[in-house]
Design an enzyme around this catalytic site. Structure first.
Site, PDB file in Angstrom:
ATOM      1  N   ASN A  91       0.848  -1.195   0.000  1.00 50.52           N
ATOM      2  CA  ASN A  91       0.000   0.000   0.000  1.00 50.52           C
ATOM      3  C   ASN A  91       0.883   1.244   0.000  1.00 50.52           C
ATOM      4  O   ASN A  91       2.103   1.143   0.004  1.00 50.52           O
ATOM      5  CB  ASN A  91      -0.959  -0.023   1.200  1.00 50.52           C
ATOM      6  CG  ASN A  91      -0.193  -0.169   2.493  1.00 50.52           C
ATOM      7  OD1 ASN A  91       0.625   0.672   2.839  1.00 50.52           O
ATOM      8  ND2 ASN A  91      -0.433  -1.277   3.195  1.00 50.52           N
ATOM      9  N   ASP A 141      -4.130  -6.057   4.089  1.00 45.60           N
ATOM     10  CA  ASP A 141      -5.218  -6.902   4.602  1.00 45.60           C
ATOM     11  C   ASP A 141      -5.229  -8.302   3.986  1.00 45.60           C
ATOM     12  O   ASP A 141      -5.779  -9.224   4.550  1.00 45.60           O
ATOM     13  CB  ASP A 141      -6.567  -6.223   4.325  1.00 45.60           C
ATOM     14  CG  ASP A 141      -6.812  -5.065   5.269  1.00 45.60           C
ATOM     15  OD1 ASP A 141      -6.290  -5.124   6.402  1.00 45.60           O
ATOM     16  OD2 ASP A 141      -7.493  -4.098   4.878  1.00 45.60           O
ATOM     17  N   LYS A 148       1.741 -20.583  -7.941  1.00 44.36           N
ATOM     18  CA  LYS A 148       1.132 -19.394  -8.539  1.00 44.36           C
ATOM     19  C   LYS A 148       1.541 -19.222 -10.003  1.00 44.36           C
ATOM     20  O   LYS A 148       0.744 -18.896 -10.862  1.00 44.36           O
ATOM     21  CB  LYS A 148       1.548 -18.163  -7.753  1.00 44.36           C
ATOM     22  CG  LYS A 148       0.855 -16.917  -8.216  1.00 44.36           C
ATOM     23  CD  LYS A 148       1.693 -15.722  -7.979  1.00 44.36           C
ATOM     24  CE  LYS A 148       2.963 -15.813  -8.732  1.00 44.36           C
ATOM     25  NZ  LYS A 148       3.172 -15.135  -9.898  1.00 44.36           N
ATOM     26  N   PHE A 202      -4.877   2.675  14.400  1.00 41.13           N
ATOM     27  CA  PHE A 202      -5.180   3.713  13.416  1.00 41.13           C
ATOM     28  C   PHE A 202      -6.265   3.192  12.496  1.00 41.13           C
ATOM     29  O   PHE A 202      -6.376   1.986  12.289  1.00 41.13           O
ATOM     30  CB  PHE A 202      -3.932   4.056  12.593  1.00 41.13           C
ATOM     31  CG  PHE A 202      -3.096   5.137  13.212  1.00 41.13           C
ATOM     32  CD1 PHE A 202      -2.368   4.892  14.363  1.00 41.13           C
ATOM     33  CD2 PHE A 202      -3.045   6.408  12.644  1.00 41.13           C
ATOM     34  CE1 PHE A 202      -1.603   5.887  14.945  1.00 41.13           C
ATOM     35  CE2 PHE A 202      -2.281   7.409  13.216  1.00 41.13           C
ATOM     36  CZ  PHE A 202      -1.556   7.148  14.366  1.00 41.13           C
ATOM     37  N   LYS A 241     -14.107  -0.506  14.991  1.00 42.81           N
ATOM     38  CA  LYS A 241     -12.785  -1.123  15.166  1.00 42.81           C
ATOM     39  C   LYS A 241     -12.303  -0.996  16.615  1.00 42.81           C
ATOM     40  O   LYS A 241     -11.675  -1.905  17.155  1.00 42.81           O
ATOM     41  CB  LYS A 241     -11.759  -0.475  14.219  1.00 42.81           C
ATOM     42  CG  LYS A 241     -11.964  -0.901  12.772  1.00 42.81           C
ATOM     43  CD  LYS A 241     -11.047  -0.177  11.807  1.00 42.81           C
ATOM     44  CE  LYS A 241     -11.557  -0.377  10.383  1.00 42.81           C
ATOM     45  NZ  LYS A 241     -10.832   0.396   9.390  1.00 42.81           N
ATOM     46  N   LYS A 298     -11.653  -4.542  18.343  1.00 40.83           N
ATOM     47  CA  LYS A 298     -10.250  -4.898  18.608  1.00 40.83           C
ATOM     48  C   LYS A 298      -9.862  -4.627  20.064  1.00 40.83           C
ATOM     49  O   LYS A 298      -8.693  -4.742  20.427  1.00 40.83           O
ATOM     50  CB  LYS A 298      -9.325  -4.153  17.639  1.00 40.83           C
ATOM     51  CG  LYS A 298      -9.669  -4.435  16.163  1.00 40.83           C
ATOM     52  CD  LYS A 298      -8.583  -4.040  15.200  1.00 40.83           C
ATOM     53  CE  LYS A 298      -9.074  -4.209  13.756  1.00 40.83           C
ATOM     54  NZ  LYS A 298      -8.003  -4.299  12.781  1.00 40.83           N
TER      55      LYS A 298
HETATM   56  N1  CTP Z   1      -4.254  -4.039  11.597  1.00 44.53           N
HETATM   57  C1  CTP Z   1      -3.549  -5.107  12.093  1.00 44.53           C
HETATM   58  N2  CTP Z   1      -3.477  -6.265  11.375  1.00 44.53           N
HETATM   59  C2  CTP Z   1      -4.091  -6.385  10.181  1.00 44.53           C
HETATM   60  C3  CTP Z   1      -4.827  -5.300   9.665  1.00 44.53           C
HETATM   61  C4  CTP Z   1      -4.881  -4.130  10.396  1.00 44.53           C
HETATM   62  O1  CTP Z   1      -2.978  -4.998  13.172  1.00 44.53           O
HETATM   63  N3  CTP Z   1      -3.980  -7.516   9.514  1.00 44.53           N
HETATM   64  C5  CTP Z   1      -4.313  -2.800  12.394  1.00 44.53           C
HETATM   65  C6  CTP Z   1      -3.772  -1.568  11.687  1.00 44.53           C
HETATM   66  O2  CTP Z   1      -2.391  -1.382  11.995  1.00 44.53           O
HETATM   67  C7  CTP Z   1      -4.611  -0.448  12.274  1.00 44.53           C
HETATM   68  C8  CTP Z   1      -5.933  -1.112  12.615  1.00 44.53           C
HETATM   69  O3  CTP Z   1      -5.662  -2.519  12.645  1.00 44.53           O
HETATM   70  O4  CTP Z   1      -4.051   0.060  13.456  1.00 44.53           O
HETATM   71  C9  CTP Z   1      -7.042  -0.845  11.658  1.00 44.53           C
HETATM   72  O5  CTP Z   1      -6.619  -1.226  10.363  1.00 44.53           O
HETATM   73  P1  CTP Z   1      -7.618  -1.174   9.118  1.00 44.53           P
HETATM   74  O6  CTP Z   1      -6.917  -1.743   7.914  1.00 44.53           O
HETATM   75  O7  CTP Z   1      -8.199   0.201   9.042  1.00 44.53           O
HETATM   76  O8  CTP Z   1      -8.761  -2.119   9.643  1.00 44.53           O
HETATM   77  P2  CTP Z   1      -9.134  -3.587   9.331  1.00 44.53           P
HETATM   78  O9  CTP Z   1      -9.440  -4.209  10.629  1.00 44.53           O
HETATM   79  O10 CTP Z   1      -8.113  -4.230   8.481  1.00 44.53           O
HETATM   80  O11 CTP Z   1     -10.506  -3.402   8.586  1.00 44.53           O
HETATM   81  P3  CTP Z   1     -10.813  -2.982   7.063  1.00 44.53           P
HETATM   82  O12 CTP Z   1      -9.569  -3.197   6.268  1.00 44.53           O
HETATM   83  O13 CTP Z   1     -11.927  -3.882   6.694  1.00 44.53           O
HETATM   84  O14 CTP Z   1     -11.218  -1.534   7.138  1.00 44.53           O
END
Ligand code: CTP
Length: 396
Positions: free
Chosen positions: A209, A278, A288, A323, A337, A341
């Protein structure tokens, strides 16, 4: 931050004097009042006029200069200063400081100073390595001088070795670390994650990203300046590690999961500022290549949710912050969240807002906890970091 701090910049005789002008500029830019004192020999390398233009103060060379704005000269200057930084410090001034000599304005002022004292040494490698210089530096260390060692490289005298003055940016950061912040997080252990993660598709390509890591690195820098013992678990970034911060390098979400969970129990505060990818490819690389050969599309699976795992397993009293980067329904999604969490606070960014999000030096965030929501105006990422740490401290 150096805003409003009073700094004496001492400049002694070395070719690296040209970097002192950059340092003076940097300190002024950060809001400090800078008063420069030069040795007579240093004026052979750079003129006092240069510093006067940069600092808007008269540059002092002569102890008996009567045309000077602070009346009692070296004593009142010493009392005025929050810090004195001598950059470059040549072998001669190092020797004078170590022996308490006071035969010019710089050494006289140094002797009268009881503020923070920093010297950034610069000299020929043999002069630096000479036992006399090493002895003098050892003496200064016992008297609470902070010594910024010279760096290795090719020197102006033609030699190659240790002797170049450290870069102005690093010296300014050192000053900021020492006098820029109240040490209100002394002894607190804080783990911060920053940057993107990368999920390899094959040896060449990856899913990632746009995160540059700036927000997480700003948090690490400010927390360290405020006295915390900071571990920065970082994805791939081009940023340099802030002073006194331990960086642990990671690439994938799995790496980050391993490094964070292994250290989680020791921490007072954990802040997940990393933009964790994600999804990751479901297959191993070789499979692959066959699959992608015309016939089949890429299969993905979710990465392990590091923050959720931390929330499920956190020890009592530990503070947890995440975040959330959103393009719509920012508050609602972020509150979800926070709950899901098991966090104390979540920092929400609206990615559609100008001056917020990835790559910028500013951010616009809303700090959300169970009890309150506080929207901050646009400010630098370091200022945002300060506000976040202020709030997290309240949970300790
Ligand atoms: N986070 C994490 N591990 C993941 C994905 C996210 O620890 N695999 C943490 C990020 O560092 C951030 C928080 O979770 O502090 C929220 O991340 P975000 O990507 O906004 O949320 P998701 O739970 O992944 O939900 P979505 O992508 O569906 O918005």
């Amino acid at each position: 931050m150096l805003k409003g701090k009073h700094i004496i910049l001492g400049v002694s005789s070395s070719i690296s004097c040209y970097k002192s002008a950059v340092l003076a500029r940097e300190l002024v830019k950060q809001g400090a009042e800078v008063q420069v004192i030069m040795t007579e020999n240093a004026t052979q390398f750079i003129t006092p006029f240069t510093f006067e233009q940069l600092t808007k103060h008269k540059c002092i060379v002569d102890t008996f200069d009567h045309n000077y704005e602070i009346s009692v000269k070296h004593i009142s200057m010493a009392d005025w200063a929050d810090a004195i930084v001598v950059a470059p410090a040549d072998a001669n001034v190092v020797a004078k400081f170590a022996h308490g000599l006071a035969d010019d304005m710089l050494s006289t002022t140094m002797l009268a100073c009881d503020c923070t004292k920093i010297i950034a040494t610069a000299m020929n490698t043999k002069m630096y390595e000479n036992p006399a210089t090493q002895y003098n530096l050892a003496v200064l260390r016992t008297r609470n001088f902070y010594i910024i060692e010279p760096v290795e490289g090719s020197l102006a005298c033609g030699a190659v070795g240790k002797g170049k003055m450290e870069e102005p940016q690093t010296i300014a950061e050192y000053l900021d670390y020492l006098i820029g912040q109240e040490k209100d997080l002394n002894g607190k252990r804080i783990l911060i994650t920053a940057g993107p993660t990368r999920e390899s598709l094959d040896p060449v390509r990856f899913i990632s990203n746009h995160s540059t890591g700036k927000m997480g690195y700003a948090l690490a820098k400010v927390a360290s300046q405020r006295g915390a013992d900071v571990t920065l678990v970082s994805g791939p970034t081009s940023l340099s590690v802030p002073l006194h911060v331990k960086r642990v390098d990671t690439v994938s979400a799995e790496d980050m999961f391993r490094e964070v969970t292994a250290r989680a129990d020791e921490q007072d505060i954990i802040i997940m500022a990393a933009a964790v990818a994600d999804y990751r490819p479901k297959y191993v690389a070789d499979e692959k290549i066959k699959k992608m050969d015309g016939s089949s599309s890429l299969e993905l699976e979710r990465t392990k949710d590091i923050l959720k795992t931390l929330g499920q397993n956190r020890k009592s009293g530990q503070v947890l912050c995440g975040f959330s980067m959103e393009t719509e329904n920012m508050l609602e999604n972020s509150r979800g969240k926070l709950e899901r969490k098991n966090l104390d606070m979540i920092i929400a960014n609206n990615l559609k807002q100008e001056g917020a999000g990835f790559g910028t030096n500013t951010n616009v965030v809303t700090m959300i906890s169970k009890e309150k929501e506080e929207e901050l105006p646009m400010m630098s990422k370091e200022e945002v970091a300060s506000h976040i740490l202020d709030r997290l401290k309240e949970f300790l």
